[in-house]
Design a protein around this motif. Sequence first.
Motif, PDB file in Angstrom:
ATOM      1  N   GLU A  52       0.915  -1.117   0.037  1.00  0.00           N
ATOM      2  CA  GLU A  52       0.067   0.023   0.189  1.00  0.00           C
ATOM      3  C   GLU A  52       0.778   1.279   0.071  1.00  0.00           C
ATOM      4  O   GLU A  52       0.678   2.129  -0.767  1.00  0.00           O
ATOM      5  CB  GLU A  52      -1.100  -0.004   1.332  1.00  0.00           C
ATOM      6  N   PHE A  53       1.838   1.237   0.932  1.00  0.00           N
ATOM      7  CA  PHE A  53       2.976   2.308   0.817  1.00  0.00           C
ATOM      8  C   PHE A  53       3.623   2.493  -0.506  1.00  0.00           C
ATOM      9  O   PHE A  53       3.539   3.490  -1.187  1.00  0.00           O
ATOM     10  CB  PHE A  53       3.875   2.094   1.910  1.00  0.00           C
ATOM     11  N   TYR A  54       3.911   1.376  -1.098  1.00  0.00           N
ATOM     12  CA  TYR A  54       4.787   1.280  -2.408  1.00  0.00           C
ATOM     13  C   TYR A  54       3.542   2.175  -3.404  1.00  0.00           C
ATOM     14  O   TYR A  54       4.015   2.982  -4.337  1.00  0.00           O
ATOM     15  CB  TYR A  54       4.938  -0.055  -3.033  1.00  0.00           C
ATOM     16  N   ASN A  55       2.287   1.431  -3.251  1.00  0.00           N
ATOM     17  CA  ASN A  55       1.408   2.078  -4.359  1.00  0.00           C
ATOM     18  C   ASN A  55       1.062   3.623  -4.393  1.00  0.00           C
ATOM     19  O   ASN A  55       1.049   4.062  -5.417  1.00  0.00           O
ATOM     20  CB  ASN A  55       0.140   1.105  -4.715  1.00  0.00           C
ATOM     21  N   GLN A  56       1.031   3.824  -3.039  1.00  0.00           N
ATOM     22  CA  GLN A  56       0.799   5.357  -2.736  1.00  0.00           C
ATOM     23  C   GLN A  56       2.051   6.206  -3.462  1.00  0.00           C
ATOM     24  O   GLN A  56       1.952   7.252  -3.745  1.00  0.00           O
ATOM     25  CB  GLN A  56       0.647   5.699  -1.353  1.00  0.00           C
ATOM     26  N   GLY A  57       3.249   5.859  -3.184  1.00  0.00           N
ATOM     27  CA  GLY A  57       4.462   6.459  -3.872  1.00  0.00           C
ATOM     28  C   GLY A  57       4.410   6.402  -5.146  1.00  0.00           C
ATOM     29  O   GLY A  57       4.616   7.341  -5.724  1.00  0.00           O
ATOM     30  N   VAL A  58       3.987   5.439  -5.922  1.00  0.00           N
ATOM     31  CA  VAL A  58       3.912   5.293  -7.419  1.00  0.00           C
ATOM     32  C   VAL A  58       2.742   6.571  -7.705  1.00  0.00           C
ATOM     33  O   VAL A  58       2.764   7.278  -8.628  1.00  0.00           O
ATOM     34  CB  VAL A  58       3.595   3.849  -7.946  1.00  0.00           C
ATOM     35  N   TYR A  59       1.602   6.503  -7.005  1.00  0.00           N
ATOM     36  CA  TYR A  59       0.500   7.425  -7.264  1.00  0.00           C
ATOM     37  C   TYR A  59       1.261   8.626  -7.196  1.00  0.00           C
ATOM     38  O   TYR A  59       1.054   9.762  -8.043  1.00  0.00           O
ATOM     39  CB  TYR A  59      -0.642   6.897  -6.690  1.00  0.00           C
ATOM     40  N   ASP A  60       1.476   9.000  -5.901  1.00  0.00           N
ATOM     41  CA  ASP A  60       2.446  10.323  -5.916  1.00  0.00           C
ATOM     42  C   ASP A  60       3.484  10.935  -7.113  1.00  0.00           C
ATOM     43  O   ASP A  60       3.327  12.025  -7.272  1.00  0.00           O
ATOM     44  CB  ASP A  60       2.843  10.663  -4.437  1.00  0.00           C
ATOM     45  N   SER A  61       4.184   9.994  -7.245  1.00  0.00           N
ATOM     46  CA  SER A  61       5.131  10.127  -8.301  1.00  0.00           C
ATOM     47  C   SER A  61       4.473  10.494  -9.694  1.00  0.00           C
ATOM     48  O   SER A  61       4.830  11.368 -10.457  1.00  0.00           O
ATOM     49  CB  SER A  61       6.008   8.977  -8.601  1.00  0.00           C
ATOM     50  N   TYR A  62       3.297   9.640 -10.017  1.00  0.00           N
ATOM     51  CA  TYR A  62       2.597   9.954 -11.202  1.00  0.00           C
ATOM     52  C   TYR A  62       1.900  11.279 -11.316  1.00  0.00           C
ATOM     53  O   TYR A  62       2.053  12.014 -12.174  1.00  0.00           O
ATOM     54  CB  TYR A  62       1.474   9.037 -11.345  1.00  0.00           C
ATOM     55  N   LYS A  63       1.386  11.678  -9.944  1.00  0.00           N
ATOM     56  CA  LYS A  63       0.896  13.118 -10.133  1.00  0.00           C
ATOM     57  C   LYS A  63       1.838  14.216 -10.135  1.00  0.00           C
ATOM     58  O   LYS A  63       1.478  15.061 -10.854  1.00  0.00           O
ATOM     59  CB  LYS A  63      -0.009  13.267  -8.452  1.00  0.00           C
ATOM     60  N   TYR A  64       2.932  13.972  -9.510  1.00  0.00           N
ATOM     61  CA  TYR A  64       4.118  15.078  -9.602  1.00  0.00           C
ATOM     62  C   TYR A  64       4.419  15.072 -11.100  1.00  0.00           C
ATOM     63  O   TYR A  64       4.717  16.181 -11.574  1.00  0.00           O
ATOM     64  CB  TYR A  64       5.128  14.685  -8.797  1.00  0.00           C
ATOM     65  N   MET A  65       4.730  13.916 -11.736  1.00  0.00           N
ATOM     66  CA  MET A  65       5.267  14.007 -13.040  1.00  0.00           C
ATOM     67  C   MET A  65       3.905  14.628 -13.929  1.00  0.00           C
ATOM     68  O   MET A  65       4.394  15.386 -15.038  1.00  0.00           O
ATOM     69  CB  MET A  65       5.626  12.391 -13.518  1.00  0.00           C
ATOM     70  N   ASP A  66       3.071  14.245 -13.777  1.00  0.00           N
ATOM     71  CA  ASP A  66       1.548  14.809 -14.524  1.00  0.00           C
ATOM     72  C   ASP A  66       1.532  16.245 -14.549  1.00  0.00           C
ATOM     73  O   ASP A  66       1.543  17.006 -15.379  1.00  0.00           O
ATOM     74  CB  ASP A  66       0.337  14.105 -14.092  1.00  0.00           C
ATOM     75  N   GLU A  67       1.831  16.728 -13.270  1.00  0.00           N
ATOM     76  CA  GLU A  67       1.924  18.531 -13.057  1.00  0.00           C
ATOM     77  C   GLU A  67       3.214  18.988 -13.947  1.00  0.00           C
ATOM     78  O   GLU A  67       2.987  20.060 -14.277  1.00  0.00           O
ATOM     79  CB  GLU A  67       1.961  18.676 -11.609  1.00  0.00           C
TER      80      GLU A  67
END
Length: 78
Positions: A52-67
């Motif tokens: 779950e922590f890993y998946n949250q990190g992936v999602y946060d990275s995705y949001k950051y890169m998208d921005e």
Amino acid sequence: MRSKNKIKLSKETKKDMIDKIKNYFLNERDEELGDLAASLILEFIIEELAPEFYNQGVYDSYKYMDERIEDLLSIQKY
């Protein structure tokens, strides 16, 4: 992240984490844990909670890169 994708820790990192679990239980719960009990808790965390922590990190990275990609579009020349 089951079986083949399981998180692998170096011996030093694993020992440090086990020591931290033992210290937590001693300081917060006034319980002394042995290495085996702390190791089993660590394995539980790795297998059941870490994904779950890993998946949250992936999602946060995705949001950051998208921005950042949106920022890149702002420098287009017309």
